[in-house]
Motif scaffolding. Structure first.
Motif, PDB file in Angstrom:
ATOM      1  N   GLY A   1     -55.513 -39.712 -29.862  1.00  0.00           N
ATOM      2  CA  GLY A   1     -54.376 -40.168 -30.654  1.00  0.00           C
ATOM      3  C   GLY A   1     -54.273 -39.451 -31.982  1.00  0.00           C
ATOM      4  O   GLY A   1     -53.179 -39.111 -32.437  1.00  0.00           O
ATOM      5  N   VAL A   2     -55.417 -39.213 -32.611  1.00  0.00           N
ATOM      6  CA  VAL A   2     -55.443 -38.485 -33.878  1.00  0.00           C
ATOM      7  C   VAL A   2     -54.936 -37.057 -33.668  1.00  0.00           C
ATOM      8  O   VAL A   2     -54.149 -36.531 -34.463  1.00  0.00           O
ATOM      9  CB  VAL A   2     -56.863 -38.488 -34.463  1.00  0.00           C
ATOM     10  N   GLU A   3     -55.381 -36.432 -32.599  1.00  0.00           N
ATOM     11  CA  GLU A   3     -54.929 -35.063 -32.314  1.00  0.00           C
ATOM     12  C   GLU A   3     -53.428 -35.021 -32.040  1.00  0.00           C
ATOM     13  O   GLU A   3     -52.729 -34.096 -32.472  1.00  0.00           O
ATOM     14  CB  GLU A   3     -55.713 -34.502 -31.122  1.00  0.00           C
ATOM     15  N   ARG A   4     -52.918 -36.041 -31.344  1.00  0.00           N
ATOM     16  CA  ARG A   4     -51.479 -36.098 -31.059  1.00  0.00           C
ATOM     17  C   ARG A   4     -50.681 -36.255 -32.354  1.00  0.00           C
ATOM     18  O   ARG A   4     -49.671 -35.561 -32.553  1.00  0.00           O
ATOM     19  CB  ARG A   4     -51.192 -37.259 -30.114  1.00  0.00           C
ATOM     20  N   ALA A   5     -51.134 -37.128 -33.238  1.00  0.00           N
ATOM     21  CA  ALA A   5     -50.431 -37.326 -34.511  1.00  0.00           C
ATOM     22  C   ALA A   5     -50.492 -36.075 -35.373  1.00  0.00           C
ATOM     23  O   ALA A   5     -49.502 -35.685 -36.000  1.00  0.00           O
ATOM     24  CB  ALA A   5     -51.023 -38.522 -35.251  1.00  0.00           C
ATOM     25  N   ALA A   6     -51.655 -35.424 -35.399  1.00  0.00           N
ATOM     26  CA  ALA A   6     -51.823 -34.224 -36.210  1.00  0.00           C
ATOM     27  C   ALA A   6     -50.935 -33.089 -35.739  1.00  0.00           C
ATOM     28  O   ALA A   6     -50.504 -32.242 -36.529  1.00  0.00           O
ATOM     29  CB  ALA A   6     -53.286 -33.785 -36.200  1.00  0.00           C
ATOM     30  N   ALA A   7     -50.642 -33.062 -34.437  1.00  0.00           N
ATOM     31  CA  ALA A   7     -49.829 -31.986 -33.862  1.00  0.00           C
ATOM     32  C   ALA A   7     -48.335 -32.223 -34.027  1.00  0.00           C
ATOM     33  O   ALA A   7     -47.541 -31.315 -33.749  1.00  0.00           O
ATOM     34  CB  ALA A   7     -50.159 -31.826 -32.376  1.00  0.00           C
ATOM     35  N   GLU A   8     -47.945 -33.415 -34.473  1.00  0.00           N
ATOM     36  CA  GLU A   8     -46.519 -33.730 -34.576  1.00  0.00           C
ATOM     37  C   GLU A   8     -45.815 -32.853 -35.609  1.00  0.00           C
ATOM     38  O   GLU A   8     -44.666 -32.461 -35.417  1.00  0.00           O
ATOM     39  CB  GLU A   8     -46.345 -35.216 -34.938  1.00  0.00           C
ATOM     40  N   TRP A   9     -46.514 -32.541 -36.712  1.00  0.00           N
ATOM     41  CA  TRP A   9     -45.929 -31.712 -37.772  1.00  0.00           C
ATOM     42  C   TRP A   9     -47.082 -31.056 -38.532  1.00  0.00           C
ATOM     43  O   TRP A   9     -47.385 -31.435 -39.653  1.00  0.00           O
ATOM     44  CB  TRP A   9     -45.064 -32.575 -38.690  1.00  0.00           C
ATOM     45  N   PRO A  10     -47.761 -30.098 -37.936  1.00  0.00           N
ATOM     46  CA  PRO A  10     -48.995 -29.557 -38.520  1.00  0.00           C
ATOM     47  C   PRO A  10     -48.838 -29.029 -39.940  1.00  0.00           C
ATOM     48  O   PRO A  10     -49.772 -29.155 -40.758  1.00  0.00           O
ATOM     49  CB  PRO A  10     -49.370 -28.421 -37.552  1.00  0.00           C
ATOM     50  N   ALA A  11     -47.682 -28.467 -40.265  1.00  0.00           N
ATOM     51  CA  ALA A  11     -47.498 -27.887 -41.597  1.00  0.00           C
ATOM     52  C   ALA A  11     -47.232 -28.934 -42.669  1.00  0.00           C
ATOM     53  O   ALA A  11     -47.390 -28.649 -43.861  1.00  0.00           O
ATOM     54  CB  ALA A  11     -46.345 -26.882 -41.574  1.00  0.00           C
ATOM     55  N   GLY A  12     -46.841 -30.147 -42.262  1.00  0.00           N
ATOM     56  CA  GLY A  12     -46.430 -31.132 -43.252  1.00  0.00           C
ATOM     57  C   GLY A  12     -47.218 -32.412 -43.276  1.00  0.00           C
ATOM     58  O   GLY A  12     -46.916 -33.308 -44.084  1.00  0.00           O
ATOM     59  N   VAL A  13     -48.229 -32.532 -42.415  1.00  0.00           N
ATOM     60  CA  VAL A  13     -48.954 -33.798 -42.278  1.00  0.00           C
ATOM     61  C   VAL A  13     -50.447 -33.604 -42.528  1.00  0.00           C
ATOM     62  O   VAL A  13     -51.050 -32.627 -42.053  1.00  0.00           O
ATOM     63  CB  VAL A  13     -48.756 -34.396 -40.871  1.00  0.00           C
ATOM     64  N   GLU A  14     -51.036 -34.540 -43.263  1.00  0.00           N
ATOM     65  CA  GLU A  14     -52.489 -34.630 -43.405  1.00  0.00           C
ATOM     66  C   GLU A  14     -52.903 -36.036 -42.995  1.00  0.00           C
ATOM     67  O   GLU A  14     -52.256 -37.023 -43.384  1.00  0.00           O
ATOM     68  CB  GLU A  14     -52.936 -34.361 -44.843  1.00  0.00           C
ATOM     69  N   LEU A  15     -53.964 -36.140 -42.196  1.00  0.00           N
ATOM     70  CA  LEU A  15     -54.484 -37.443 -41.780  1.00  0.00           C
ATOM     71  C   LEU A  15     -55.864 -37.647 -42.385  1.00  0.00           C
ATOM     72  O   LEU A  15     -56.711 -36.736 -42.345  1.00  0.00           O
ATOM     73  CB  LEU A  15     -54.587 -37.537 -40.256  1.00  0.00           C
ATOM     74  N   TRP A  16     -56.093 -38.837 -42.935  1.00  0.00           N
ATOM     75  CA  TRP A  16     -57.392 -39.208 -43.488  1.00  0.00           C
ATOM     76  C   TRP A  16     -57.834 -40.507 -42.835  1.00  0.00           C
ATOM     77  O   TRP A  16     -57.074 -41.478 -42.799  1.00  0.00           O
ATOM     78  CB  TRP A  16     -57.301 -39.393 -45.000  1.00  0.00           C
ATOM     79  N   LEU A  17     -59.059 -40.503 -42.312  1.00  0.00           N
ATOM     80  CA  LEU A  17     -59.590 -41.665 -41.599  1.00  0.00           C
ATOM     81  C   LEU A  17     -61.015 -41.955 -42.039  1.00  0.00           C
ATOM     82  O   LEU A  17     -61.744 -41.058 -42.465  1.00  0.00           O
ATOM     83  CB  LEU A  17     -59.579 -41.432 -40.084  1.00  0.00           C
ATOM     84  N   ALA A  18     -61.402 -43.218 -41.879  1.00  0.00           N
ATOM     85  CA  ALA A  18     -62.792 -43.593 -42.123  1.00  0.00           C
ATOM     86  C   ALA A  18     -63.668 -43.276 -40.913  1.00  0.00           C
ATOM     87  O   ALA A  18     -64.864 -43.032 -41.058  1.00  0.00           O
ATOM     88  CB  ALA A  18     -62.889 -45.082 -42.463  1.00  0.00           C
ATOM     89  N   GLY A  19     -63.083 -43.289 -39.715  1.00  0.00           N
ATOM     90  CA  GLY A  19     -63.869 -43.008 -38.521  1.00  0.00           C
ATOM     91  C   GLY A  19     -62.992 -42.610 -37.353  1.00  0.00           C
ATOM     92  O   GLY A  19     -61.796 -42.918 -37.328  1.00  0.00           O
ATOM     93  N   VAL A  20     -63.584 -41.921 -36.390  1.00  0.00           N
ATOM     94  CA  VAL A  20     -62.885 -41.505 -35.172  1.00  0.00           C
ATOM     95  C   VAL A  20     -63.716 -41.920 -33.965  1.00  0.00           C
ATOM     96  O   VAL A  20     -64.909 -41.603 -33.883  1.00  0.00           O
ATOM     97  CB  VAL A  20     -62.640 -39.985 -35.151  1.00  0.00           C
ATOM     98  N   ASP A  21     -63.112 -42.667 -33.049  1.00  0.00           N
ATOM     99  CA  ASP A  21     -63.751 -43.046 -31.795  1.00  0.00           C
ATOM    100  C   ASP A  21     -63.338 -42.057 -30.708  1.00  0.00           C
ATOM    101  O   ASP A  21     -62.242 -41.503 -30.744  1.00  0.00           O
ATOM    102  CB  ASP A  21     -63.354 -44.465 -31.391  1.00  0.00           C
ATOM    103  N   GLN A  22     -64.209 -41.871 -29.745  1.00  0.00           N
ATOM    104  CA  GLN A  22     -63.983 -40.830 -28.734  1.00  0.00           C
ATOM    105  C   GLN A  22     -63.212 -41.309 -27.517  1.00  0.00           C
ATOM    106  O   GLN A  22     -62.707 -40.495 -26.746  1.00  0.00           O
ATOM    107  CB  GLN A  22     -65.332 -40.248 -28.280  1.00  0.00           C
ATOM    108  N   GLU A  23     -63.091 -42.638 -27.319  1.00  0.00           N
ATOM    109  CA  GLU A  23     -62.507 -43.123 -26.071  1.00  0.00           C
ATOM    110  C   GLU A  23     -61.415 -44.161 -26.311  1.00  0.00           C
ATOM    111  O   GLU A  23     -61.401 -44.846 -27.335  1.00  0.00           O
ATOM    112  CB  GLU A  23     -63.588 -43.770 -25.194  1.00  0.00           C
TER     113      GLU A  23
END
Length: 230
Positions: A184-206
């Motif tokens: 999900g993080v990868e999908r959101a990051a790919a929506e607008w790579p030049a204009g979006v930054e994502l910051w998270l406390a943690g990432v789950d793999q599944e």
């Protein structure tokens, strides 16, 4: 084998206090009062890290200390900032970011839910103001829209919110999330790579077959608003 690297516009905190609080938030034994407090505190720490890398300080007007000494004030800018919590759970992050910012900023709400069968996002509420561009006196689109959404699961909701804000006219989008699933993080990051930054406390793999993070936090909206089992 180690997991592949996340996209360059994704940042995962390594702050030890943040990681400890995230661990506490995951527990099924954490009380509703503590869930609210932990979401607030995690958002505060995460917001400090993200905003330090996203916004700038600029000199403001002269002022005086109580002893009469003059000094140059510091302001945030020239960015214009808007907070965009995703209903419902994003409301739990608003106060923390408002506390961090030195001046009040607009708060615009987006209501999105995942259709249970397809897990695709459906917008049911949007109070972003219109920004006419024909008049020079009309309000201009915000230069930084900050999406507040504690959990990124499939990424559909985040991607839809990013696209909405891009079409609205935001120059940049910052997504703050407590935890997200890698896909999900990868999908959101790919929506607008030049204009979006994502910051998270943690990432789950599944993700589970119901689109829930594993191990995740459960339904953080239900935990915040005591609607578990609705």
């Amino acid at each position: 084998m180690s997991a592949p690297s996340l996209p360059p516009n994704v940042h995962v905190s390594s702050h030890p206090c943040l990681l400890a609080k995230l661990s506490q938030l995951r527990s099924k034994n954490t009380s509703p009062r503590d869930v609210k407090t932990l979401v607030h505190e995690i958002s505060m720490i995460l917001g400090c890290e993200a905003l330090a890398q996203t916004i700038t300080a600029s000199p403001g007007p002269q002022d005086q200390t109580p002893l009469g000494f003059e000094y140059t004030t510091t302001e945030v800018g020239p960015e214009t900032i808007s907070l965009v919590p995703i209903l419902r759970s994003g409301l739990g992050m608003v106060e923390a970011i408002q506390t961090l910012l030195p001046a009040p900023v607009p708060v615009h709400h987006l209501g999105l839910f995942r259709e249970p069968t397809t897990l695709q996002p459906v917008e049911y509420y949007n109070n972003l103001p219109n920004h006419p561009t024909t008049s020079p006196d009309a309000p201009q689109p915000t230069s930084l829209a900050v999406i507040l959404d504690p959990v990124i699961a499939t990424g559909g909701t985040s991607a839809a919110a990013i696209q909405t804000l891009r079409e609205w006219g935001a120059a940049r989008v910052l997504v703050l999330s407590v935890v997200g699933a890698r896909e999900g993080v990868e999908r959101a990051a790919a929506e607008w790579p030049a204009g979006v930054e994502l910051w998270l406390a943690g990432v789950d793999q599944e993700l589970t077959d119901r689109g829930m993070l594993k191990p995740g936090l459960g339904d953080v909206g239900d935990r915040l608003f005591l609607t578990i089992g609705k």
